[in-house]
Design an enzyme around this catalytic site. Sequence first.
Site, short mmCIF file in Angstrom:
data_model
loop_
_atom_site.label_atom_id
_atom_site.label_comp_id
_atom_site.label_asym_id
_atom_site.label_seq_id
_atom_site.Cartn_x
_atom_site.Cartn_y
_atom_site.Cartn_z
N GLU A 1 -7.29 0.68 -4.36
CA GLU A 1 -7.24 0.63 -2.90
C GLU A 1 -8.56 0.17 -2.26
O GLU A 1 -8.55 -0.73 -1.41
CB GLU A 1 -6.78 1.99 -2.34
CG GLU A 1 -5.28 2.15 -2.56
CD GLU A 1 -4.77 3.56 -2.42
OE1 GLU A 1 -5.53 4.46 -1.99
OE2 GLU A 1 -3.59 3.80 -2.74
N LYS B 1 2.90 11.68 -3.44
CA LYS B 1 1.98 10.86 -4.22
C LYS B 1 0.96 11.75 -4.93
O LYS B 1 0.46 11.41 -5.99
CB LYS B 1 1.26 9.87 -3.30
CG LYS B 1 0.24 8.99 -3.99
CD LYS B 1 -0.23 7.88 -3.07
CE LYS B 1 -1.45 7.18 -3.60
NZ LYS B 1 -1.91 6.12 -2.70
N ASP C 1 0.89 -1.17 0.00
CA ASP C 1 0.00 0.00 0.00
C ASP C 1 0.92 1.22 0.00
O ASP C 1 1.53 1.56 1.01
CB ASP C 1 -0.88 -0.04 1.26
CG ASP C 1 -1.66 1.26 1.48
OD1 ASP C 1 -1.59 2.16 0.62
OD2 ASP C 1 -2.35 1.35 2.51
N ASP D 1 -12.85 5.41 1.28
CA ASP D 1 -11.42 5.46 1.63
C ASP D 1 -10.94 6.91 1.58
O ASP D 1 -10.79 7.49 0.51
CB ASP D 1 -10.64 4.58 0.63
CG ASP D 1 -9.14 4.54 0.93
OD1 ASP D 1 -8.67 5.26 1.83
OD2 ASP D 1 -8.43 3.79 0.24
P1 ADP Z 1 -2.69 7.41 2.89
O1 ADP Z 1 -3.37 6.15 2.52
O2 ADP Z 1 -3.00 8.51 1.96
O3 ADP Z 1 -1.26 7.26 3.18
P2 ADP Z 1 -3.73 7.15 5.56
O4 ADP Z 1 -4.83 6.20 5.36
O5 ADP Z 1 -2.51 6.69 6.29
O6 ADP Z 1 -3.34 7.89 4.23
O7 ADP Z 1 -4.36 8.42 6.30
C1 ADP Z 1 -3.57 9.51 6.59
C2 ADP Z 1 -4.43 10.68 6.91
O8 ADP Z 1 -5.28 10.37 8.01
C3 ADP Z 1 -3.57 11.87 7.34
O9 ADP Z 1 -4.10 13.05 6.79
C4 ADP Z 1 -3.71 11.82 8.85
O10 ADP Z 1 -3.51 13.09 9.44
C5 ADP Z 1 -5.14 11.36 9.00
N1 ADP Z 1 -5.43 10.77 10.31
C6 ADP Z 1 -4.84 9.71 10.89
N2 ADP Z 1 -5.37 9.48 12.11
C7 ADP Z 1 -6.33 10.42 12.29
C8 ADP Z 1 -7.25 10.73 13.37
N3 ADP Z 1 -7.26 10.03 14.50
N4 ADP Z 1 -8.08 11.78 13.18
C9 ADP Z 1 -8.06 12.51 12.06
N5 ADP Z 1 -7.24 12.27 11.02
C10 ADP Z 1 -6.37 11.24 11.14
MG MG Z 2 -4.37 4.69 1.86
#
Ligand code: ADP
Ligand code: MG
Length: 567
Positions: free
Chosen positions: A147, A70, A9, A170
């Site tokens: 995804e 990305k 991922d 997502d």
């Molecule tokens: P990606 O798949 O794009 O890498 P993720 O699924 O890891 O992203 O999500 C990352 C996003 O989620 C970031 O913007 C992060 O700040 C946000 N995030 C993670 N935990 C929380 C939370 N508890 N509350 C709000 N936003 C969150």
């Molecule tokens: Mg993701």
Amino acid sequence: MTHVPIGIDLGTTNSLVAAFIDGEPKLIPNALGNYLTPSVVSIENNELLVGQAARERLLTHPKNTAAVFKRKMGTDASLRLGGVAYSPEDLSSLVLAKLRQDAEAYLGCEIRDVVVSVPAYFNQTQRQATKNACALAGLNLVRLVNEPTAAALAYGVHQRDAETQFLVVDLGGGTFDVTILEMFDGVMEVKASSGDAFLGGEDFTEVLAKLICEKLDFPWAKLGANLQSEIRARANTAKIRLSDDDAWTVSLQIKNEMHEIVLSRQAFEEAAKPILRRMLVPIERCMYDTGLDHHALDRILLVGGATRMPMVRHMVTRCFSKFPEFEIDPDHAVALGAAVQAALASEDRALDDIVVTDVSPFSVGIDVSEELPDGKCVHGLFAPIIERNTPLPASRNEVFYARNARQRSVSTKIYQGESAYVSENVLLGKFRVKLPRKLDEAECVDLLITYDTSGLLEVEATVLSTGEKTGMVIEALADGLSEQDVAARLEKMKALKVHPRDNEVNQALLSRLRRVHEMALGNTRSQILTMIAQFDAVLNGRDPKEIERVRGELEEILDAFDDLYVS
Ligand code: ADP
Ligand code: MG
């Protein structure tokens, strides 16, 4: 060599790698023991840091550190790190190489074949760029998986006989995807996908950063790069805190003056309303494309860290009059599903009874002109050849006629998108086919457009009278890489010095100490400076046991500090 199916991922914020072992997908921890590797790269004096150690440097070394690249995949953007320009593909390949290294160390075998996930709403150029990043990381991309489809697979693999229609929402750091799937007797069929490739948790952070500036009465544009990164980091902490708390106080020092700003969840939700409204557009489009009623969906799965925000959960619950499910950690589902997809691709016997089909994310078509009844001609209209949400793989052909026997070539432009006007869609490439000399009648060319199972397009033209074919992968901003391209870009990246794996934990701690030092003030700051000096000295002593002991102590102190400043 044993073959272990591997799924990756490659996220905007965090990346994960999983393997399919003994009939189950399993996450692989990195050298720090974490499943999540921040998608951040930092380069200074040719020294490369990827992951947590790099993320800690976003604040202390903003000019040498890159994150959220990305979002720029498939564009010709370039980011300068340590004086050298890198493309988003280069940077993504460094993250992939890191995950590969972690997986190889964990599994004890070499890894080449991988399935990588992409947002369902990634277009051709973004998908091609992801494929290129794999080639640069020395990986063979077996296929791309969307995804949300991967997330659904992670759920589906445990509930094979369920008969459900479900929706996957997502919301990651930079992208938003919505997918509707139907599951019946082990067959998982994607019915429709939609999304916004430029909407994610980072946009919510931006809302809070602007709110902080408003309260400070300080225009965003006038803040320097360092202060902007600091405010962004504080806004990110606030965003995460506000998922659990009703209010959060941000303390900031600007020009020796302390400012305390209280942010309430209510004010955040009010300011974020326009972004929340944007999320409804793909949801509605997806519902429209499947013809389903909001009540027809049995289950709603939330994936991506940003779906932890209560306002997102409420919006989805209100929209579908149903509570979403989160049995699998929203951070883990995509990587687990990518590993399941990798196992399906290698025909793992444990998955004999599962079949997955996906759909094309965008319509693909050509540029046409339309003659109106009054004889006027309108140019630049988009005529779809394969429509969005067509099951993959899909091929369609279109025959082009030369206007007369003297015409020596036919050409057309190929676009991806949904707008009636080609100018508003994404230009993928121009296609020109030479015609043989024919004296009696006009020649015609058959254009065959194919979407493969990765959602990647290929185009082939056949001159009908001769049967001569011109095959080509669509040329666009992000072309497929030639062997020379790969070699040249690998050479640039080979120059980077990678820290040995066992030093990574120390690097991450050093970066973290330096970040906390920059954020802290007064006594805490000098206390942390002493800790930096102490850790430096212990590292120079090269006694592994002593290093581990001191590291443990320092980490404990920093954890207490970071409770105030999660980033
Ligand atoms: P990606 O798949 O794009 O890498 P993720 O699924 O890891 O992203 O999500 C990352 C996003 O989620 C970031 O913007 C992060 O700040 C946000 N995030 C993670 N935990 C929380 C939370 N508890 N509350 C709000 N936003 C969150
Ligand atoms: Mg993701």
